[in-house]
Structures are given as structure tokens and as C-alpha cells.
Write a protein that holds these residues in place. Sequence first.
Motif, PDB file in Angstrom:
ATOM      1  N   GLY A  18       0.819  -1.212   0.000  1.00 25.58           N
ATOM      2  CA  GLY A  18       0.000   0.000   0.000  1.00 25.58           C
ATOM      3  C   GLY A  18       0.849   1.257   0.000  1.00 25.58           C
ATOM      4  N   SER A  19       0.192   2.384  -0.228  1.00 27.30           N
ATOM      5  CA  SER A  19       0.867   3.677  -0.267  1.00 27.30           C
ATOM      6  C   SER A  19       0.134   4.688   0.600  1.00 27.30           C
ATOM      7  CB  SER A  19       0.901   4.224  -1.698  1.00 27.30           C
ATOM      8  OG  SER A  19       1.641   3.388  -2.533  1.00 27.30           O
ATOM      9  N   LYS A  49       7.334   9.514  -0.833  1.00 30.36           N
ATOM     10  CA  LYS A  49       8.551   9.725  -0.041  1.00 30.36           C
ATOM     11  C   LYS A  49       8.522  11.097   0.621  1.00 30.36           C
ATOM     12  CE  LYS A  49      13.586   9.826  -0.221  1.00 30.36           C
ATOM     13  NZ  LYS A  49      14.789   9.790  -1.055  1.00 30.36           N
ATOM     14  N   ASN A  50       8.160  12.122  -0.123  1.00 28.05           N
ATOM     15  CA  ASN A  50       8.087  13.475   0.437  1.00 28.05           C
ATOM     16  C   ASN A  50       7.010  13.582   1.515  1.00 28.05           C
ATOM     17  OD1 ASN A  50      10.130  14.295  -1.283  1.00 28.05           O
ATOM     18  ND2 ASN A  50       8.712  15.050  -2.839  1.00 28.05           N
ATOM     19  N   ARG A  75       1.256   4.087  12.857  1.00 20.01           N
ATOM     20  CA  ARG A  75       2.699   4.169  13.107  1.00 20.01           C
ATOM     21  C   ARG A  75       3.460   3.082  12.344  1.00 20.01           C
ATOM     22  NH1 ARG A  75       4.495   3.370  19.145  1.00 20.01           N
ATOM     23  NH2 ARG A  75       3.732   1.313  18.619  1.00 20.01           N
ATOM     24  N   ASN A  76       2.948   1.857  12.377  1.00 16.69           N
ATOM     25  CA  ASN A  76       3.615   0.757  11.668  1.00 16.69           C
ATOM     26  C   ASN A  76       3.594   0.960  10.156  1.00 16.69           C
ATOM     27  OD1 ASN A  76       4.282  -0.553  14.044  1.00 16.69           O
ATOM     28  ND2 ASN A  76       2.396  -1.741  14.055  1.00 16.69           N
ATOM     29  N   PHE A  77       2.477   1.455   9.629  1.00 15.20           N
ATOM     30  CA  PHE A  77       2.390   1.704   8.193  1.00 15.20           C
ATOM     31  C   PHE A  77       3.400   2.777   7.779  1.00 15.20           C
ATOM     32  CE2 PHE A  77       0.929   3.082   4.130  1.00 15.20           C
ATOM     33  CZ  PHE A  77       0.319   1.976   3.563  1.00 15.20           C
ATOM     34  N   ILE A  83      10.906   2.797   5.695  1.00 15.68           N
ATOM     35  CA  ILE A  83      11.897   1.751   5.421  1.00 15.68           C
ATOM     36  C   ILE A  83      11.979   1.484   3.917  1.00 15.68           C
ATOM     37  CG2 ILE A  83      12.362  -0.734   5.696  1.00 15.68           C
ATOM     38  CD1 ILE A  83      11.181  -0.366   8.593  1.00 15.68           C
ATOM     39  N   ARG A  84      10.833   1.414   3.259  1.00 18.60           N
ATOM     40  CA  ARG A  84      10.809   1.173   1.808  1.00 18.60           C
ATOM     41  C   ARG A  84      11.583   2.248   1.054  1.00 18.60           C
ATOM     42  NH1 ARG A  84       5.590   2.104  -1.012  1.00 18.60           N
ATOM     43  NH2 ARG A  84       4.811   1.718   1.069  1.00 18.60           N
ATOM     44  N   HIS A  85      11.541   3.472   1.564  1.00 16.77           N
ATOM     45  CA  HIS A  85      12.253   4.583   0.916  1.00 16.77           C
ATOM     46  C   HIS A  85      13.647   4.806   1.503  1.00 16.77           C
ATOM     47  CE1 HIS A  85       9.007   5.865  -1.701  1.00 16.77           C
ATOM     48  NE2 HIS A  85       8.166   5.750  -0.683  1.00 16.77           N
TER      49      HIS A  85
END
Length: 178
Positions: A18-19, A49-50, A75-77, A83-85
Motif C-alpha cells: 500500500g501507499s 517519499k516526500n 505508526r507501523n504503516f 523503510i521502503r524509501h
Amino acid sequence: MKTFIFDVETTNLRADIGSLRVACFAELNSEGEIFKILTRDILEMHGEKNLAEWITHRFEEGDIFIGHNSKAFDRNFINGVLIRHKLPKLPKKMHIDTLEVARYGMKGLLQSLSMDNLADYFRLPIQKDKPSKHSWRGSNNMEKPSIKRIRQRCIEDVKVNVLLWDKLKPFWHSWKST
């Protein structure tokens, strides 16, 4: 001490697929009322990311954070997106989850601890906003009108949670003092 009540809207319940779409932070004054609302979305921030970095800055400037189901989800999302970025995880701050306060402070008084049910139980003057499936799909597809609609839902969720937190404070104090 700076206190924020916050919420995020996403395209999925899992950060790995997800995003982020929208984030909202309501800064509270010393009386627990909204001092100002800060909201950003993925289009305005020109990418996830921004938006994630903007969220991190709110966590860096605040002292206390309050959300609904925010320890288990929000918070976890956010951390998953960071982390992905290849960005650092959110800083550790005092974090109060109104869902946990209702669960443990109200000790089984209600079957459902959804924000919608809690708002109804406490007879809050505003209720949870419910966009259509069309708006959610459009937001997932990055359609500007749908992002705008989901942004409004995020703001309304924060406003409801401000009122909810005011009602749940006595339960939090009695739960935490035992």
C-alpha cells in the motif's frame, strides 16, 4: 509540550503493497482544543517519499501523539513506508492510542471500539466521515478530486478523535493509574 492528534489515509492495510495518500495532524492548545490543523497529501507533496518525510518532521517537532488504532496501524504503516524509501523510522515519542484507551480503560463496556461506534456512544457532535468506494478507488488511482475527498475524511477523523480523546481522558487516567 506539543501535542498532536494524527491520522493517515492509505491505499491498503499493508505497507509493503500500500501507499500513503494523506496525513493530518491537529496541534492541540493547553486546553486540549485544536490550535491548528496541518494536512498534506501525496499530490501536494509530489510523491509518497516526500509525504513520509513531512510526517517524520511532525514527529520530530511534537512531544505527544494521539491516534485511533495508531499503534497497531498508522505508526507501523508509516514506518514501513519510511523503510521502503530507505529513510529512518519515526522517532520514539509518547504515543496514546484512543482505541487502546477504550479497550483497557472502559473494560469491555462496548463490543465495538471503532471510532464510529465510540463517537456514537459519547454522542459527539460530529461523526466519522464515510467516503464512497468510488472515492477510495479514485484515490488509489491518484485522481485529484478523490484525493481531495479522502483528505477531507482524514481531517474529519482527526477532529472526531480530538473530541473522543476529551471523553476518554478519564478512562486513560484510571487505566494508567492502576
